[in-house]
Design a protein around this motif. Structure first.
Motif, PDB file in Angstrom:
ATOM      1  N   UNK A  37       0.821  -1.204   0.000  1.00 50.44           N
ATOM      2  CA  UNK A  37       0.000   0.000   0.000  1.00 50.44           C
ATOM      3  C   UNK A  37       0.859   1.260   0.000  1.00 50.44           C
ATOM      4  N   UNK A  38       1.987   1.209  -0.679  1.00 51.10           N
ATOM      5  CA  UNK A  38       2.869   2.361  -0.767  1.00 51.10           C
ATOM      6  C   UNK A  38       2.377   3.301  -1.855  1.00 51.10           C
ATOM      7  N   UNK A  39       1.915   4.478  -1.458  1.00 51.69           N
ATOM      8  CA  UNK A  39       1.352   5.420  -2.426  1.00 51.69           C
ATOM      9  C   UNK A  39       2.420   6.079  -3.282  1.00 51.69           C
ATOM     10  N   UNK A  40       3.689   5.981  -2.874  1.00 47.77           N
ATOM     11  CA  UNK A  40       4.741   6.664  -3.621  1.00 47.77           C
ATOM     12  C   UNK A  40       5.211   5.847  -4.808  1.00 47.77           C
ATOM     13  N   UNK A  41       4.789   4.600  -4.942  1.00 51.31           N
ATOM     14  CA  UNK A  41       5.198   3.767  -6.065  1.00 51.31           C
ATOM     15  C   UNK A  41       3.964   3.286  -6.812  1.00 51.31           C
ATOM     16  N   UNK A  42       4.193   2.842  -8.021  1.00 45.88           N
ATOM     17  CA  UNK A  42       3.097   2.371  -8.853  1.00 45.88           C
ATOM     18  C   UNK A  42       2.573   1.033  -8.348  1.00 45.88           C
ATOM     19  N   UNK A  43       1.290   0.808  -8.568  1.00 46.78           N
ATOM     20  CA  UNK A  43       0.712  -0.495  -8.248  1.00 46.78           C
ATOM     21  C   UNK A  43       1.108  -1.530  -9.290  1.00 46.78           C
ATOM     22  N   UNK A  80      -6.637   5.651  -4.024  1.00 45.92           N
ATOM     23  CA  UNK A  80      -7.797   5.835  -3.147  1.00 45.92           C
ATOM     24  C   UNK A  80      -8.057   4.578  -2.328  1.00 45.92           C
ATOM     25  N   UNK A  81      -7.883   3.401  -2.928  1.00 45.33           N
ATOM     26  CA  UNK A  81      -8.076   2.140  -2.213  1.00 45.33           C
ATOM     27  C   UNK A  81      -7.056   2.016  -1.077  1.00 45.33           C
ATOM     28  N   UNK A  82      -5.794   2.350  -1.370  1.00 45.44           N
ATOM     29  CA  UNK A  82      -4.754   2.259  -0.345  1.00 45.44           C
ATOM     30  C   UNK A  82      -5.072   3.158   0.841  1.00 45.44           C
ATOM     31  N   UNK A 127      -8.042   4.236   1.782  1.00 45.79           N
ATOM     32  CA  UNK A 127      -9.200   3.698   2.481  1.00 45.79           C
ATOM     33  C   UNK A 127      -8.829   2.466   3.302  1.00 45.79           C
ATOM     34  N   UNK A 128      -7.918   1.651   2.781  1.00 45.88           N
ATOM     35  CA  UNK A 128      -7.482   0.470   3.521  1.00 45.88           C
ATOM     36  C   UNK A 128      -6.802   0.860   4.823  1.00 45.88           C
ATOM     37  N   UNK A 129      -5.935   1.877   4.765  1.00 40.91           N
ATOM     38  CA  UNK A 129      -5.268   2.339   5.981  1.00 40.91           C
ATOM     39  C   UNK A 129      -6.285   2.816   7.010  1.00 40.91           C
ATOM     40  N   UNK A 130      -7.264   3.593   6.532  1.00 41.04           N
ATOM     41  CA  UNK A 130      -8.283   4.112   7.445  1.00 41.04           C
ATOM     42  C   UNK A 130      -9.128   2.974   8.010  1.00 41.04           C
ATOM     43  N   UNK A 131      -9.459   2.007   7.162  1.00 41.13           N
ATOM     44  CA  UNK A 131     -10.281   0.876   7.617  1.00 41.13           C
ATOM     45  C   UNK A 131      -9.552   0.039   8.655  1.00 41.13           C
ATOM     46  N   UNK A 132      -8.259  -0.208   8.426  1.00 43.21           N
ATOM     47  CA  UNK A 132      -7.477  -0.998   9.373  1.00 43.21           C
ATOM     48  C   UNK A 132      -7.394  -0.289  10.714  1.00 43.21           C
ATOM     49  N   UNK A 133      -7.182   1.021  10.677  1.00 46.42           N
ATOM     50  CA  UNK A 133      -7.133   1.792  11.921  1.00 46.42           C
ATOM     51  C   UNK A 133      -8.469   1.737  12.647  1.00 46.42           C
ATOM     52  N   UNK A 134      -9.552   1.948  11.887  1.00 49.50           N
ATOM     53  CA  UNK A 134     -10.889   1.943  12.485  1.00 49.50           C
ATOM     54  C   UNK A 134     -11.233   0.585  13.069  1.00 49.50           C
ATOM     55  N   UNK A 135     -10.958  -0.492  12.320  1.00 49.44           N
ATOM     56  CA  UNK A 135     -11.263  -1.838  12.811  1.00 49.44           C
ATOM     57  C   UNK A 135     -10.451  -2.163  14.059  1.00 49.44           C
ATOM     58  N   UNK A 194      -4.037  -6.370   1.214  1.00 49.00           N
ATOM     59  CA  UNK A 194      -3.732  -5.017   0.782  1.00 49.00           C
ATOM     60  C   UNK A 194      -4.394  -4.695  -0.542  1.00 49.00           C
ATOM     61  N   UNK A 195      -3.657  -4.037  -1.456  1.00 50.94           N
ATOM     62  CA  UNK A 195      -4.239  -3.639  -2.735  1.00 50.94           C
ATOM     63  C   UNK A 195      -4.735  -4.827  -3.552  1.00 50.94           C
ATOM     64  N   UNK A 196      -4.093  -5.982  -3.385  1.00 50.06           N
ATOM     65  CA  UNK A 196      -4.504  -7.130  -4.187  1.00 50.06           C
ATOM     66  C   UNK A 196      -5.825  -7.732  -3.732  1.00 50.06           C
ATOM     67  N   UNK A 197      -6.546  -7.019  -2.874  1.00 49.03           N
ATOM     68  CA  UNK A 197      -7.964  -7.338  -2.690  1.00 49.03           C
ATOM     69  C   UNK A 197      -8.724  -7.185  -4.000  1.00 49.03           C
ATOM     70  N   UNK A 198      -8.197  -6.336  -4.886  1.00 51.10           N
ATOM     71  CA  UNK A 198      -8.896  -6.039  -6.144  1.00 51.10           C
ATOM     72  C   UNK A 198      -8.616  -7.127  -7.176  1.00 51.10           C
ATOM     73  N   UNK A 199      -9.672  -7.684  -7.728  1.00 56.60           N
ATOM     74  CA  UNK A 199      -9.555  -8.760  -8.714  1.00 56.60           C
ATOM     75  C   UNK A 199      -9.513  -8.224 -10.135  1.00 56.60           C
ATOM     76  N   UNK A 200     -10.221  -7.141 -10.366  1.00 53.62           N
ATOM     77  CA  UNK A 200     -10.310  -6.595 -11.715  1.00 53.62           C
ATOM     78  C   UNK A 200     -11.364  -5.511 -11.769  1.00 53.62           C
ATOM     79  N   UNK A 201     -11.726  -5.126 -12.981  1.00 50.10           N
ATOM     80  CA  UNK A 201     -12.725  -4.077 -13.131  1.00 50.10           C
ATOM     81  C   UNK A 201     -13.582  -4.372 -14.348  1.00 50.10           C
ATOM     82  N   UNK A 202     -14.753  -3.773 -14.388  1.00 48.91           N
ATOM     83  CA  UNK A 202     -15.619  -3.841 -15.562  1.00 48.91           C
ATOM     84  C   UNK A 202     -15.984  -2.424 -15.970  1.00 48.91           C
TER      85      UNK A 202
END
Length: 720
Positions: A1-7, A32-34, A36-44, A83-91
């Protein structure tokens, strides 16, 4: 979830796919996903910390708290794991609306914008189910391949001419076909992003009744079963853990270890998994029935039903009148009283019904003696007198003895007259055949009878534990009553919340029964709301009774291949299942072999058709380019060493030697019997002396199963 590098981490030969016009929108979305993930982990984490520090509560309150901790912990573990690889793909939809990104879990940012759609939701269905014949409103679909948390490759598929404009990186190979050639590992690979339309339709089917998923090797039956399990838990509230949850039954322990990561990766960690052996304590050490005829007799549902007759033998009410003396009067317990008390416990496990019989006798006698006592003699005192009466206890012990399940079944195999009484349809030769010197030398064929006996009898120690618990509860209530009396005495005004302590309900709630003596629950006892059975073609009618006992709703997912039944399967699925007691049956077929290369199937197909000419052999969709090779058994180590050297620098890749018990397996090369290889897959399979696997259907099935474990290369070796 490093925002400074490309996914994206695309290799040089995929540089065309790194064009910002193709991936910049994804990069922005992943940022944006990264976040939100940080915020979600903190909140949980904060919510879990609060819950764990909160008072435990009692009753429903405690259950709700524990369930919420379990849910939040599971979600937090999944977020940490992927982490980011929660994402499978897009339509991209044809109506021009914003792309939808599909994830293992749903994810929303702080403003309520949906960043990931849970793969099990109806909105995500087109990602899996859209085809060129039915694009389901899509213009295009993109699937990602993740390696170490970054995208190593991706594939686009278009459904309309507009789908080509600006956001499609087309390949000759689809994501799915490319994934089939990847190295195998000791655990089932993650295939969620490449689920096919025929598989997805089965995954999303409803849970009412029994759904049979019939398909040959490599058709993805196990993949479908696991993903269907996760989908059902998400989509059907009737199957939640409070309603019984889901049980997943596999063929053997190596298989369960192989698939153990799949359900957690799909967001489900509460599913119980087991083999049929695991349902009964004796299964851990049970051997194989050496006499085929004895195994056949024990495999029938009729034999399981003998347990009811065997227990009934010990539930005959006394016919003689019993006189019981009490400090107040002498009472008589006649045959009608005994019969009435015995009838009152119908449906209660035998061993757990004894105390209830005594209580019923007390009620019957109290009704008869209504008005015979002074008002200052409480009914409970009379009941306790009956409980302690030696003559009554001895009579009840004779008429309704406590029975160990193992003793009950053992008597069937050691007392011929008892077996003839309980199974009158058996002939004299069959009764003799089922007798054995060591009645408790349990075999796999005995397990359904032991299970039925345990379910019908209940725990012989339950009564003793209940009395201990009742005594502990009484002592705790007495202690609490003293505390309440002290508090009330200190409340001189008699006003306020303290006066609520007069209430009986509140006094009861103040007793923490969770801290009292109890017994650890049997997590496999059921009942379950839904049961998934893989390799179901191997189950006998008797073993099906074990599962039916645990699933009163008859809600099943049944996965198997009739051509892989080691002992034959000449009926249809519907005929077999209706015979064992399942109705509302639907059958779905998978006929495309995604796993096994066509080179291997060309050799495996004749092996099964020799014994089963009408076997449903699936069609392979790919070639490995590696022909099946034959050699001498002495070449085994040379072949394995060469393969290991070729794959030395790879993190994955696994081989298996099947049929050579002298070979000791390693972390990269397993050693299995044909039976224990069922359901597994390997890059290389070395098959040793397949002719020795046996004759007839069993031998043909073992050879077919062993050959079709190979996803790339098959080598057949012979000793001579």
């Amino acid at each position: 979830m490093n925002l400074t590098s490309s996914a994206f981490a695309l290799s040089d030969h995929l540089s065309a796919k790194a064009d910002p016009a193709l991936i910049s929108a994804d990069e922005q979305h992943f940022a944006a996903v990264a976040q939100s993930l940080r915020e979600s982990i903190t909140d949980l984490s904060e919510r879990l910390d609060v819950l764990r520090k909160a008072p435990g509560g009692i009753g429903r309150e405690a259950m709700d708290r524990d369930a919420e901790i379990h849910r939040l912990t599971g979600r937090l573990r999944t977020l940490h794991r992927f982490g980011l690889d929660l994402c499978l793909g897009r339509v991209v939809r044809a109506d021009g609306s914003e792309p939808l990104y599909i994830g293992r879990l749903g994810l929303t940012d702080g403003e309520g914008r949906r960043l990931l759609i849970d793969w099990r939701s109806p909105a995500a269905e087109p990602f899996f189910a859209a085809t060129h014949a039915d694009p389901m409103g899509l213009a295009s679909r993109r699937r990602y391949r993740w390696t170490d948390g970054r995208i190593a490759d991706y594939w686009d598929e278009v459904f309309t001419a507009e789908g080509l404009e600006g956001h499609a990186a087309l390949d000759d190979q689809s994501a799915f076909i490319a994934s089939l050639g990847g190295n195998r590992s000791a655990r089932m690979r993650d295939v969620l992003s490449t689920i096919q339309a025929d598989q997805d339709a089965i995954i999303r089917a409803g849970s009412r009744g029994a759904l049979v998923v019939d398909g040959g090797p490599g058709t993805g039956k196990t993949v479908v079963a696991l993903h269907r399990t996760a989908h059902l838990l998400y989509s059907d509230p009737r199957l939640g853990h409070r309603r019984g949850g889901v049980l997943f039954v596999g063929p053997h322990q190596p298989y369960l270890a192989y698939v153990s990561d799949v359900l957690p990766s799909l967001g489900e960690e509460g599913v119980q998994t087991c083999t049929v052996r695991d349902l009964v304590p004796e299964g851990a050490t049970a051997g194989v029935e050496t006499d085929p005829e004895a195994a056949r007799l024990k495999s029938t549902a009729d034999m399981v039903r003998t347990i009811e007759m065997a227990v009934r033998f010990y539930e005959e009410p006394p016919t003689e009148t019993l006189k019981v003396s009490t400090p107040w009067t002498e009472v008589r317990i006649g045959a009608d009283d005994w019969a009435e008390a015995f009838e009152a416990v119908e449906g209660i496990p035998h061993n757990e019904a004894r105390d209830r019989i005594r209580e019923e006798l007390g009620s019957i006698l109290l009704d008869r003696l209504d008005g015979a006592f002074d008002e200052d003699v409480p009914e409970e005192q009379f009941r306790q007198t009956l409980l302690r009466d030696r003559q009554l206890t001895e009579a009840l012990n004779r008429a309704w003895p406590l029975i160990e399940p193992t003793d009950l079944v053992g008597d069937l195999w050691s007392v011929p007259a008892y077996l003839r009484l309980c199974a009158p349809w058996l002939g004299p030769d069959q009764v003799r055949r089922l007798q054995r010197a060591d009645a408790h030398a349990w075999t796999v064929s005995d397990l359904p009878l032991l299970d039925a006996a345990r379910q019908r009898l209940g725990d012989p120690a339950a009564s003793r534990r209940k009395r201990r618990r009742d005594a502990a509860v009484a002592a705790e209530r007495a202690r609490m009553a003293d505390v309440i009396a002290d508090v009330l005495a200190a409340d001189h005004d008699g006003d306020g919340a303290v006066t609520m302590l007069h209430g009986r309900d509140l006094q009861e709630k103040l007793v923490d029964e969770g801290a009292l003596p109890g017994v650890e629950a049997d997590l496999l006892a059921g009942p379950f709301a839904h049961i998934v059975v893989d390799e179901a073609q191997e189950l006998t009618d008797a073993e099906w009774q074990m599962l039916l006992l645990r699933c009163p709703s008859r809600s099943f997912t049944i996965v198997g291949d009739r051509a892989q039944a080691r002992h034959g399967f000449t009926e249809s699925w519907r005929e077999r299942l209706e015979r064992v007691g399942i109705d509302r049956i639907e059958v779905a077929s998978l006929s495309i072999n995604y796993r096994t290369p066509e080179e291997v199937m060309a050799e495996a197909e004749p092996a099964i058709r020799a014994a089963l000419p009408d076997a449903n052999v699936p069609t392979s969709v790919r070639s490995s380019g590696i022909p099946v090779t034959y050699g001498a058994a002495a070449e085994r180590d040379e072949i394995l060493d060469a393969w290991l050297a070729e794959h030395a620098g790879q993190a994955e890749g696994i081989a298996c030697v099947i049929g050579d018990p002298a070979f000791r397996g390693t972390s990269r090369v397993r050693s299995l019997t044909p039976e224990l290889s069922k359901g597994l897959e390997f890059d290389l399979v070395v098959l040793v002396d397949p002719e020795n696997f046996g004759e007839g259907v069993e031998g043909a099935v073992d050879r077919y199963v062993a050959m079709t474990r190979a996803t790339r290369q098959l080598v057949v070796l012979r000793s001579s």
